[in-house]
Design an enzyme around this catalytic site. Structure first.
Site, mmCIF file in Angstrom:
data_model
loop_
_atom_site.group_PDB
_atom_site.id
_atom_site.type_symbol
_atom_site.label_atom_id
_atom_site.label_comp_id
_atom_site.label_asym_id
_atom_site.label_seq_id
_atom_site.Cartn_x
_atom_site.Cartn_y
_atom_site.Cartn_z
ATOM 1 N N LYS A 1 28.643 -96.016 108.469
ATOM 2 C CA LYS A 1 28.943 -95.046 107.416
ATOM 3 C C LYS A 1 27.629 -94.507 106.862
ATOM 4 O O LYS A 1 26.706 -95.289 106.581
ATOM 5 C CB LYS A 1 29.759 -95.688 106.295
ATOM 6 C CG LYS A 1 30.421 -94.670 105.373
ATOM 7 C CD LYS A 1 31.529 -93.903 106.070
ATOM 8 C CE LYS A 1 32.905 -94.422 105.732
ATOM 9 N NZ LYS A 1 33.970 -93.595 106.391
ATOM 10 N N THR B 1 34.365 -97.959 109.758
ATOM 11 C CA THR B 1 33.298 -97.463 108.871
ATOM 12 C C THR B 1 33.779 -97.494 107.424
ATOM 13 O O THR B 1 32.975 -97.649 106.507
ATOM 14 C CB THR B 1 32.865 -96.033 109.268
ATOM 15 O OG1 THR B 1 33.959 -95.124 109.053
ATOM 16 C CG2 THR B 1 32.392 -95.982 110.708
ATOM 17 N N ASP B 2 35.074 -97.388 107.236
ATOM 18 C CA ASP B 2 35.599 -97.489 105.867
ATOM 19 C C ASP B 2 35.354 -98.893 105.307
ATOM 20 O O ASP B 2 35.008 -99.069 104.132
ATOM 21 C CB ASP B 2 37.107 -97.183 105.858
ATOM 22 C CG ASP B 2 37.625 -97.046 104.435
ATOM 23 O OD1 ASP B 2 38.274 -97.999 103.960
ATOM 24 O OD2 ASP B 2 37.296 -96.029 103.790
ATOM 25 N N PHE C 1 -12.724 -77.190 103.358
ATOM 26 C CA PHE C 1 -12.451 -77.311 104.789
ATOM 27 C C PHE C 1 -13.459 -76.436 105.510
ATOM 28 O O PHE C 1 -13.351 -75.192 105.489
ATOM 29 C CB PHE C 1 -11.021 -76.899 105.135
ATOM 30 C CG PHE C 1 -10.658 -77.218 106.565
ATOM 31 C CD1 PHE C 1 -10.323 -76.210 107.457
ATOM 32 C CD2 PHE C 1 -10.663 -78.532 107.024
ATOM 33 C CE1 PHE C 1 -9.982 -76.501 108.775
ATOM 34 C CE2 PHE C 1 -10.325 -78.837 108.331
ATOM 35 C CZ PHE C 1 -9.988 -77.815 109.215
ATOM 36 N N ARG D 1 -10.906 -74.873 97.685
ATOM 37 C CA ARG D 1 -9.573 -74.315 97.970
ATOM 38 C C ARG D 1 -8.504 -75.090 97.215
ATOM 39 O O ARG D 1 -8.759 -76.202 96.712
ATOM 40 C CB ARG D 1 -9.291 -74.358 99.475
ATOM 41 C CG ARG D 1 -9.066 -75.759 100.015
ATOM 42 C CD ARG D 1 -8.620 -75.762 101.474
ATOM 43 N NE ARG D 1 -8.409 -77.145 101.935
ATOM 44 C CZ ARG D 1 -8.000 -77.447 103.163
ATOM 45 N NH1 ARG D 1 -7.758 -76.506 104.069
ATOM 46 N NH2 ARG D 1 -7.833 -78.725 103.509
ATOM 47 N N VAL E 1 -7.375 -82.714 104.886
ATOM 48 C CA VAL E 1 -6.201 -83.561 104.662
ATOM 49 C C VAL E 1 -6.393 -84.862 105.435
ATOM 50 O O VAL E 1 -6.150 -85.959 104.923
ATOM 51 C CB VAL E 1 -4.916 -82.841 105.091
ATOM 52 C CG1 VAL E 1 -3.718 -83.773 104.982
ATOM 53 C CG2 VAL E 1 -4.708 -81.575 104.267
ATOM 54 N N GLN E 2 -6.895 -84.730 106.647
ATOM 55 C CA GLN E 2 -7.106 -85.911 107.496
ATOM 56 C C GLN E 2 -7.970 -86.973 106.799
ATOM 57 O O GLN E 2 -7.625 -88.160 106.777
ATOM 58 C CB GLN E 2 -7.785 -85.511 108.818
ATOM 59 C CG GLN E 2 -6.931 -84.738 109.785
ATOM 60 C CD GLN E 2 -7.014 -83.218 109.607
ATOM 61 O OE1 GLN E 2 -7.239 -82.728 108.503
ATOM 62 N NE2 GLN E 2 -6.779 -82.472 110.663
ATOM 63 N N ASN F 1 0.489 -79.173 105.006
ATOM 64 C CA ASN F 1 -0.522 -78.465 104.222
ATOM 65 C C ASN F 1 0.135 -77.181 103.747
ATOM 66 O O ASN F 1 0.314 -76.246 104.522
ATOM 67 C CB ASN F 1 -1.757 -78.183 105.104
ATOM 68 C CG ASN F 1 -2.955 -77.749 104.276
ATOM 69 O OD1 ASN F 1 -2.797 -77.437 103.094
ATOM 70 N ND2 ASN F 1 -4.120 -77.725 104.896
ATOM 71 N N HIS G 1 -0.012 -73.952 102.282
ATOM 72 C CA HIS G 1 -1.161 -73.072 102.068
ATOM 73 C C HIS G 1 -0.950 -72.097 100.905
ATOM 74 O O HIS G 1 0.172 -71.613 100.687
ATOM 75 C CB HIS G 1 -1.427 -72.262 103.342
ATOM 76 C CG HIS G 1 -1.627 -73.113 104.560
ATOM 77 N ND1 HIS G 1 -2.685 -74.000 104.686
ATOM 78 C CD2 HIS G 1 -0.897 -73.245 105.700
ATOM 79 C CE1 HIS G 1 -2.589 -74.613 105.854
ATOM 80 N NE2 HIS G 1 -1.519 -74.189 106.479
HETATM 81 O O1 LIG Z 1 -7.205 -80.056 105.858
HETATM 82 C C1 LIG Z 1 -7.030 -79.308 106.817
HETATM 83 N N1 LIG Z 1 -6.961 -79.836 108.071
HETATM 84 C C2 LIG Z 1 -6.780 -79.082 109.180
HETATM 85 O O2 LIG Z 1 -6.717 -79.623 110.295
HETATM 86 C C3 LIG Z 1 -6.701 -77.662 108.996
HETATM 87 N N2 LIG Z 1 -6.541 -76.614 109.855
HETATM 88 N N3 LIG Z 1 -6.521 -75.491 109.125
HETATM 89 N N4 LIG Z 1 -6.669 -75.799 107.813
HETATM 90 C C4 LIG Z 1 -6.784 -77.142 107.713
HETATM 91 N N5 LIG Z 1 -6.950 -77.961 106.638
#
Ligand SMILES: O=c1[nH]c(=O)c2nn[nH]c2[nH]1
Length: 295
Positions: free
Chosen positions: A10, A57-58, A159, A176, A227-228, A254, A256
């Site tokens: 369920k 499932t009930d 970046f 940014r 971000v990575q 991300n 934007h």
């Molecule tokens: O933080 C980011 N990682 C990415 O791989 C990326 N590619 N474009 N902008 C980005 N910004």
């Protein structure tokens, strides 16, 4: 042909439970959406129309409500383990139970600066979730997670230095906007049985707090190179905080925010250091994923 795999149950069972503290009059609420899927010697219900092996499932839905009444519903890792373990122990032909719990964030309301005894606010779509997989005779695997925690920072994100070739148009930036909908999960080392989950139940809420607070603090304070780079820092800190965790995963879109060149209007400056008005983008979005493990 043959049945390669099967599980059923369920889904979308909505459960609310209130705890009333008679002494203080303070009430606490939990609201969750539960999915239970069962695996085992159920092939003949698919291949031979044999319903004798089917726990309806009930009945699964009924079991969720009865268990919620009889057992603690928090932390969700514990409730999910109790629930999954019930099906594996109760039915000799059921050998695995997969429980997914989405808990919704009813945050206690502050009224005139004081926490209200029985009023709550649902803050956005953020949820705390668990996936509990009970495997008969093997153990209990638990993955805890945070979903849809949307954050934004107006600076402190860069970046640049990324690969440039004939496909590259993106400009480098040292300042940014960064916004994402956090999806984070942490995988617990396999628990040998329900007793071991119960013996470690005190760890689940602190781990959630560490994961959520680390995500927010690192997001805010890291002068992000990407971000990575920032998500890896988050994962490292969470992993170091709880020895029973095997891995921490992040999946961060991300979201934007594009600069808008307004110079066509009387030379209005609105790019680079003069940028103030931006165009938030719904799509496309970057999507950055990682799993942080122990070295
Ligand atoms: O933080 C980011 N990682 C990415 O791989 C990326 N590619 N474009 N902008 C980005 N910004």
């Amino acid at each position: 042909s043959a049945l390669a795999a099967a599980r059923y149950g369920k889904d979308n069972v909505r459960v609310y439970k209130v705890h009333r503290d008679e002494k203080t009059g303070v009430q606490t609420v939990v609201e969750m959406t539960v999915c239970v899927l069962l695996e085992g010697d159920i092939e003949t219900s698919y291949t031979k129309a044999d319903n004798s092996v089917v726990v309806a499932t009930d009945s699964i839905k009924n079991t969720i409500y009865i268990t919620a009444k009889q057992q603690p519903v928090t932390p969700p890792e514990l409730f999910g383990s109790i629930l999954g373990n019930h099906f594996v122990e109760k039915y000799s032909h059921i050998h695995a139970a997969h429980v997914n719990i989405v808990t919704h964030r009813w945050v206690r309301m502050g009224v005139d600066g004081k926490p209200h005894p029985h009023s709550f606010v649902k803050e956005g779509g953020e949820t705390r979730n668990v996936q509990v997989d009970v495997h008969e005779g093997k153990g209990i695997d638990i993955q805890s997670s945070i979903k849809n925690l949307t954050v934004l920072k107006s600076t402190g994100s860069q970046f640049h230095g990324f690969l440039r070739d004939e496909f590259t148009t993106l400009k480098e930036t040292w300042d940014r906007i960064l916004s994402t909908d956090v999806a984070a999960d942490w995988q617990w080392r396999r628990f040998s049985n329900l007793a071991q989950v119960k013996a470690n139940a005190r760890r689940f809420n602190p781990a959630y707090e560490v994961a959520r607070n680390t995500t927010l603090k690192t997001f805010a304070e890291d002068n992000s190179a990407s971000v990575q780079a920032t998500m890896y820092k988050m994962g490292e800190i969470i992993l170091a905080a709880e020895p029973l965790l095997d891995t921490v995963d992040y999946a961060l879109p991300n979201n934007h925010y594009f600069e808008i060149d307004l110079s066509w209007h009387k030379g209005t400056k609105n790019t680079g250091k003069d940028a103030e008005v931006y165009a938030p983008q719904s799509n496309p979005n970057g999507l950055i994923k990682c799993t942080v493990g122990r070295a």
